[in-house]
Design a protein around this motif. Structure first.
Motif, PDB file in Angstrom:
ATOM      1  N   ASP A  37     -33.090  25.552  -7.741  1.00 20.47           N
ATOM      2  CA  ASP A  37     -32.773  24.627  -6.656  1.00 20.47           C
ATOM      3  C   ASP A  37     -33.452  25.219  -5.331  1.00 20.47           C
ATOM      4  O   ASP A  37     -32.689  25.905  -4.323  1.00 20.47           O
ATOM      5  CB  ASP A  37     -31.349  24.094  -6.675  1.00 20.47           C
ATOM      6  CG  ASP A  37     -30.964  23.182  -5.547  1.00 20.47           C
ATOM      7  OD1 ASP A  37     -32.130  22.811  -4.590  1.00 20.47           O
ATOM      8  OD2 ASP A  37     -29.898  22.746  -5.510  1.00 20.47           O
ATOM      9  N   SER A  38     -34.683  25.116  -5.207  1.00 21.23           N
ATOM     10  CA  SER A  38     -35.174  25.573  -4.101  1.00 21.23           C
ATOM     11  C   SER A  38     -34.652  24.914  -2.535  1.00 21.23           C
ATOM     12  O   SER A  38     -34.584  25.874  -1.619  1.00 21.23           O
ATOM     13  CB  SER A  38     -37.018  25.463  -4.045  1.00 21.23           C
ATOM     14  OG  SER A  38     -37.283  24.483  -4.041  1.00 21.23           O
ATOM     15  N   GLY A  39     -34.336  23.931  -2.816  1.00 19.28           N
ATOM     16  CA  GLY A  39     -33.909  23.079  -1.683  1.00 19.28           C
ATOM     17  C   GLY A  39     -32.743  23.898  -0.975  1.00 19.28           C
ATOM     18  O   GLY A  39     -32.477  23.957   0.016  1.00 19.28           O
ATOM     19  N   ALA A  40     -32.043  24.264  -2.014  1.00 15.13           N
ATOM     20  CA  ALA A  40     -30.761  25.195  -1.638  1.00 15.13           C
ATOM     21  C   ALA A  40     -30.933  26.383  -0.761  1.00 15.13           C
ATOM     22  O   ALA A  40     -30.119  26.503   0.108  1.00 15.13           O
ATOM     23  CB  ALA A  40     -29.769  25.317  -2.763  1.00 15.13           C
ATOM     24  N   LEU A  41     -31.957  26.775  -1.135  1.00 11.90           N
ATOM     25  CA  LEU A  41     -32.374  27.966  -0.290  1.00 11.90           C
ATOM     26  C   LEU A  41     -32.540  27.805   1.180  1.00 11.90           C
ATOM     27  O   LEU A  41     -32.252  28.370   2.035  1.00 11.90           O
ATOM     28  CB  LEU A  41     -33.616  28.739  -0.978  1.00 11.90           C
ATOM     29  CG  LEU A  41     -33.286  29.202  -2.306  1.00 11.90           C
ATOM     30  CD1 LEU A  41     -34.677  29.891  -2.745  1.00 11.90           C
ATOM     31  CD2 LEU A  41     -32.175  30.246  -2.654  1.00 11.90           C
ATOM     32  N   TYR A  42     -33.447  26.756   1.344  1.00 11.90           N
ATOM     33  CA  TYR A  42     -33.486  26.282   2.819  1.00 11.90           C
ATOM     34  C   TYR A  42     -32.361  25.879   3.451  1.00 11.90           C
ATOM     35  O   TYR A  42     -32.226  26.151   4.537  1.00 11.90           O
ATOM     36  CB  TYR A  42     -35.083  25.228   2.622  1.00 11.90           C
ATOM     37  CG  TYR A  42     -36.185  25.655   2.534  1.00 11.90           C
ATOM     38  CD1 TYR A  42     -36.864  26.636   3.317  1.00 11.90           C
ATOM     39  CD2 TYR A  42     -36.608  25.834   0.836  1.00 11.90           C
ATOM     40  CE1 TYR A  42     -38.272  27.025   2.969  1.00 11.90           C
ATOM     41  CE2 TYR A  42     -37.766  26.408   0.578  1.00 11.90           C
ATOM     42  CZ  TYR A  42     -38.790  27.251   1.711  1.00 11.90           C
ATOM     43  OH  TYR A  42     -39.718  27.590   1.283  1.00 11.90           O
ATOM     44  N   ARG A  43     -31.641  24.830   2.686  1.00 17.77           N
ATOM     45  CA  ARG A  43     -30.355  24.446   3.449  1.00 17.77           C
ATOM     46  C   ARG A  43     -29.606  25.977   3.512  1.00 17.77           C
ATOM     47  O   ARG A  43     -28.953  25.597   4.758  1.00 17.77           O
ATOM     48  CB  ARG A  43     -29.564  23.627   2.023  1.00 17.77           C
ATOM     49  CG  ARG A  43     -30.186  22.345   2.045  1.00 17.77           C
ATOM     50  CD  ARG A  43     -29.498  21.405   0.994  1.00 17.77           C
ATOM     51  NE  ARG A  43     -30.335  20.276   0.599  1.00 17.77           N
ATOM     52  CZ  ARG A  43     -29.758  19.322   1.071  1.00 17.77           C
ATOM     53  NH1 ARG A  43     -28.805  18.990   1.584  1.00 17.77           N
ATOM     54  NH2 ARG A  43     -30.431  18.000   0.885  1.00 17.77           N
ATOM     55  N   ALA A  44     -29.545  26.688   2.857  1.00 20.31           N
ATOM     56  CA  ALA A  44     -28.545  28.058   3.110  1.00 20.31           C
ATOM     57  C   ALA A  44     -29.090  28.766   4.269  1.00 20.31           C
ATOM     58  O   ALA A  44     -28.447  29.139   5.144  1.00 20.31           O
ATOM     59  CB  ALA A  44     -28.768  28.850   1.892  1.00 20.31           C
ATOM     60  N   VAL A  45     -30.486  28.645   4.413  1.00 19.57           N
ATOM     61  CA  VAL A  45     -30.943  29.539   5.701  1.00 19.57           C
ATOM     62  C   VAL A  45     -30.645  28.641   6.819  1.00 19.57           C
ATOM     63  O   VAL A  45     -30.229  29.131   7.917  1.00 19.57           O
ATOM     64  CB  VAL A  45     -32.589  29.682   5.625  1.00 19.57           C
ATOM     65  CG1 VAL A  45     -33.193  30.139   6.867  1.00 19.57           C
ATOM     66  CG2 VAL A  45     -32.819  30.471   4.485  1.00 19.57           C
ATOM     67  N   GLY A  46     -30.966  27.620   6.903  1.00 23.43           N
ATOM     68  CA  GLY A  46     -30.430  26.444   8.037  1.00 23.43           C
ATOM     69  C   GLY A  46     -29.032  26.656   8.327  1.00 23.43           C
ATOM     70  O   GLY A  46     -28.549  26.902   9.573  1.00 23.43           O
ATOM     71  N   TYR A  47     -28.167  26.511   7.284  1.00 27.55           N
ATOM     72  CA  TYR A  47     -26.806  26.853   7.615  1.00 27.55           C
ATOM     73  C   TYR A  47     -26.402  28.178   8.430  1.00 27.55           C
ATOM     74  O   TYR A  47     -25.781  28.345   9.225  1.00 27.55           O
ATOM     75  CB  TYR A  47     -26.150  26.890   6.102  1.00 27.55           C
ATOM     76  CG  TYR A  47     -24.543  27.053   6.075  1.00 27.55           C
ATOM     77  CD1 TYR A  47     -23.546  25.971   6.592  1.00 27.55           C
ATOM     78  CD2 TYR A  47     -24.055  28.350   5.864  1.00 27.55           C
ATOM     79  CE1 TYR A  47     -22.310  26.173   6.755  1.00 27.55           C
ATOM     80  CE2 TYR A  47     -22.791  28.428   5.751  1.00 27.55           C
ATOM     81  CZ  TYR A  47     -21.747  27.620   6.219  1.00 27.55           C
ATOM     82  OH  TYR A  47     -20.436  27.780   6.101  1.00 27.55           O
ATOM     83  N   ALA A  48     -27.115  29.205   7.737  1.00 32.50           N
ATOM     84  CA  ALA A  48     -26.644  30.551   8.114  1.00 32.50           C
ATOM     85  C   ALA A  48     -27.400  30.578   9.611  1.00 32.50           C
ATOM     86  O   ALA A  48     -26.352  31.218  10.304  1.00 32.50           O
ATOM     87  CB  ALA A  48     -27.404  31.710   7.106  1.00 32.50           C
TER      88      ALA A  48
END
Ligand SMILES: Nc1ncnc2c1ncn2[C@@H]1O[C@H](COP(=O)(O)OP(=O)(O)OP(=O)(O)O)[C@@H](O)[C@H]1O
Ligand SMILES: Nc1ccn([C@H]2C[C@H](O)[C@@H](COP(=O)(O)O)O2)c(=O)n1
Length: 230
Positions: A37-48
């Motif tokens: 789920d590559s979107g989750a990686l971008y979401r995680a970076v935005g969140y962090a």
């Protein structure tokens, strides 16, 4: 698959709410393949980046964050949604909000952030196969994938699906507001200079407007079937 042939990948790209996540999970389960789920990686970076108080338009700071953030996917013990741990914190619920989606879309337009996530994504390609869900899976990350799908649906239908999903979670949202957010995110994802949202030249286009989930799964699985000789 011969010992020397590459691990097969099915890429499923498409705009927000087209059903990529749902369909990818079901297809991966059916095939017994891994899931990215590559979107989750971008979401995680935005969140962090948000947790660090960074300005999301500060490309250098967000890139450093992308290079150091620890993202872990953890299967739910009850077979439910996979949990996402960001720097050790279970951020699963926070990552699924439209705010997190918009933050992800913003930082995803920074080329060095995208570059920082490439090896992590390539590392998911392990036997017996991978289903990879995102925006640039078929065009940039796995251009040699033997199977590629681009899922679409009208913006109105995608907004309706999202509305139902968020209402079921008890959130206060409006259909028109969601459609505006979805269209704004699509425009940003499709117009960025690096790895824009677009179908790979060799992707099969599946318009899911008016289709049920089971029919979409069947149509995607059909892409993996050998075609009869002409
Ligand atoms: N064919 C379909 N028919 C009806 N509802 C669907 C269909 N496909 C997906 N859905 C529902 O639509 C919602 C959004 O789907 P999903 O999260 O899989 O989309 P997505 O493309 O991964 O979105 P995003 O890119 O924003 O993460 C979910 O509630 C899902 O159950
Ligand atoms: N391969 C990818 C995956 C995601 N993004 C960006 C753009 C999206 O709007 C955002 C959130 O993705 P989602 O979880 O909704 O699939 O992340 C990207 O640029 N490339």
């Amino acid at each position: 698959m011969s010992p020397s042939s590459p691990v097969p990948v099915l890429t499923i790209d498409g705009p927000s709410g087209s059903g990529k996540g749902t369909i990818s999970r079901l297809v991966a389960e059916h095939l017994g393949w891994r899931l990215l789920d590559s979107g989750a990686l971008y979401r995680a970076v935005g969140y962090a980046a948000g947790m660090e108080g960074l300005d999301l338009s500060d490309a250098e700071a967000v890139t450093r964050c992308a290079q150091h953030v620890k993202i872990r996917f953890q299967a739910a013990p009850d077979g439910g949604d996979t949990h996402v741990l960001v720097n050790g914190h279970d951020a699963t619920d926070e990552l699924r909000t439209e705010t997190a989606g918009a933050a992800a879309s913003a930082i995803a337009s920074i080329p060095s952030v995208r570059a920082a996530l490439v090896d992590l994504q390539l590392g998911f390609r392990k036997a017996p196969g991978l289903v990879a869900d995102g925006r640039d899976m078929g065009t940039v990350i796995f251009p040699d994938a033997p199977y590629k799908v681009f899922l679409t649906a009208s913006a109105a239908e995608r907004a309706k699906r999202r509305y139902k999903q968020l209402k079921a979670k008890g959130l206060s949202v409006t259909l028109s507001g969601l459609q505006r957010e979805i269209e704004a995110r699509d425009t940003r994802d499709a117009s960025r200079a690096v790895a824009p949202l677009k179908p790979a030249d060799d992707a099969v286009l599946v318009d899911t407007t008016g289709m049920g989930i089971d029919d979409v799964v069947a149509k995607v699985l059909a892409v993996l079937q050998p075609r009869p000789a002409a």
